[in-house]
Scaffold this motif. Structure first.
Motif, PDB file in Angstrom:
ATOM      1  N   GLY A  18       0.826  -1.215   0.000  1.00  0.00           N
ATOM      2  CA  GLY A  18       0.000   0.000   0.000  1.00  0.00           C
ATOM      3  C   GLY A  18       0.858   1.262   0.000  1.00  0.00           C
ATOM      4  N   ARG A  19       1.898   1.241   0.824  1.00  0.00           N
ATOM      5  CA  ARG A  19       2.787   2.410   0.869  1.00  0.00           C
ATOM      6  C   ARG A  19       3.510   2.590  -0.461  1.00  0.00           C
ATOM      7  NH1 ARG A  19       5.727   2.371   6.733  1.00  0.00           N
ATOM      8  NH2 ARG A  19       3.860   2.827   7.912  1.00  0.00           N
ATOM      9  N   ILE A  20       3.994   1.537  -1.051  1.00  0.00           N
ATOM     10  CA  ILE A  20       4.692   1.637  -2.335  1.00  0.00           C
ATOM     11  C   ILE A  20       3.735   2.131  -3.410  1.00  0.00           C
ATOM     12  CG2 ILE A  20       5.844   0.302  -4.144  1.00  0.00           C
ATOM     13  CD1 ILE A  20       7.031  -1.448  -1.955  1.00  0.00           C
ATOM     14  N   LEU A  26       1.206   8.706  -6.658  1.00  0.00           N
ATOM     15  CA  LEU A  26       1.124  10.164  -6.502  1.00  0.00           C
ATOM     16  C   LEU A  26       1.962  10.886  -7.566  1.00  0.00           C
ATOM     17  CD1 LEU A  26      -0.096  12.454  -4.898  1.00  0.00           C
ATOM     18  CD2 LEU A  26       1.859  12.329  -3.362  1.00  0.00           C
ATOM     19  N   PRO A  27       3.227  10.552  -7.786  1.00  0.00           N
ATOM     20  CA  PRO A  27       3.968  11.221  -8.871  1.00  0.00           C
ATOM     21  C   PRO A  27       3.387  10.927 -10.247  1.00  0.00           C
ATOM     22  CG  PRO A  27       5.504  10.149  -7.372  1.00  0.00           C
ATOM     23  CD  PRO A  27       4.126   9.746  -6.961  1.00  0.00           C
ATOM     24  N   LEU A  32       0.548  12.924 -15.017  1.00  0.00           N
ATOM     25  CA  LEU A  32      -0.624  12.851 -15.878  1.00  0.00           C
ATOM     26  C   LEU A  32      -1.364  14.180 -15.905  1.00  0.00           C
ATOM     27  CD1 LEU A  32      -2.484  11.145 -17.678  1.00  0.00           C
ATOM     28  CD2 LEU A  32      -3.722  10.501 -15.591  1.00  0.00           C
ATOM     29  N   LEU A  33      -1.511  14.798 -14.737  1.00  0.00           N
ATOM     30  CA  LEU A  33      -2.168  16.106 -14.659  1.00  0.00           C
ATOM     31  C   LEU A  33      -1.387  17.157 -15.445  1.00  0.00           C
ATOM     32  CD1 LEU A  33      -4.464  17.763 -13.417  1.00  0.00           C
ATOM     33  CD2 LEU A  33      -2.958  18.206 -11.482  1.00  0.00           C
ATOM     34  N   LEU A  34      -0.069  17.186 -15.298  1.00  0.00           N
ATOM     35  CA  LEU A  34       0.751  18.140 -16.046  1.00  0.00           C
ATOM     36  C   LEU A  34       0.643  17.891 -17.550  1.00  0.00           C
ATOM     37  CD1 LEU A  34       3.969  18.413 -13.865  1.00  0.00           C
ATOM     38  CD2 LEU A  34       2.312  20.200 -14.341  1.00  0.00           C
TER      39      LEU A  34
END
Length: 135
Positions: A18-20, A26-27, A32-34
């Motif tokens: 989950g942490r990985i 997130l990045p 994708l947003l950029l």
């Protein structure tokens, strides 16, 4: 005693995957947003350029030559180029001869000048007078 019991701090089980997944996702979401915000637009537009021309103007006039000439006495002159001719002989001579201004002098001896030439007549003409002549 006293209701405290035998309690120990127990950490919940952590899921490493989950942490990985959060650290990687997130990045990726930011990239994708950029990409979506900064990508070139798929739509094309055409623009009509309107040009206006300045109204026609007169062509610039060449600079006028400047200078001065002078006549005094009989028959002394100061020319545009600084010459100082004196016409003591009889005849007709150009005083000014340019593309636009024509000035001629007639010189003739007199009894008052002991036969030396004096200015008898001056004729002014040329295109600047539009076909007229001043004598």
């Amino acid at each position: 005693g006293q209701g405290a019991g035998n309690l120990a701090m127990v950490a919940p089980k952590t899921i490493l995957y989950g942490r990985i997944a959060c650290m990687v996702s997130l990045p990726l979401l930011l990239l994708l947003l950029l990409f979506l915000l900064l990508r070139p637009s798929a739509t094309t537009t055409s623009t009509t350029m309107w040009t206006t021309q300045a109204p026609p103007t007169e062509p610039p006039r060449p600079p006028r030559p400047t200078g001065e000439c002078m006549a005094w006495g009989d028959p002394h002159f100061l020319t545009f180029d600084g010459g100082r001719p004196s016409y003591y002989g009889e005849g007709e001579w150009w005083i000014v001869k340019s593309a636009t201004v024509w000035i001629q002098g007639r010189f003739k001896g007199t009894q008052y000048t002991n036969g030396l030439a004096a200015t008898r007549k001056v004729a002014i003409g040329g295109p600047f007078l539009r076909g007229h002549t001043i004598v």
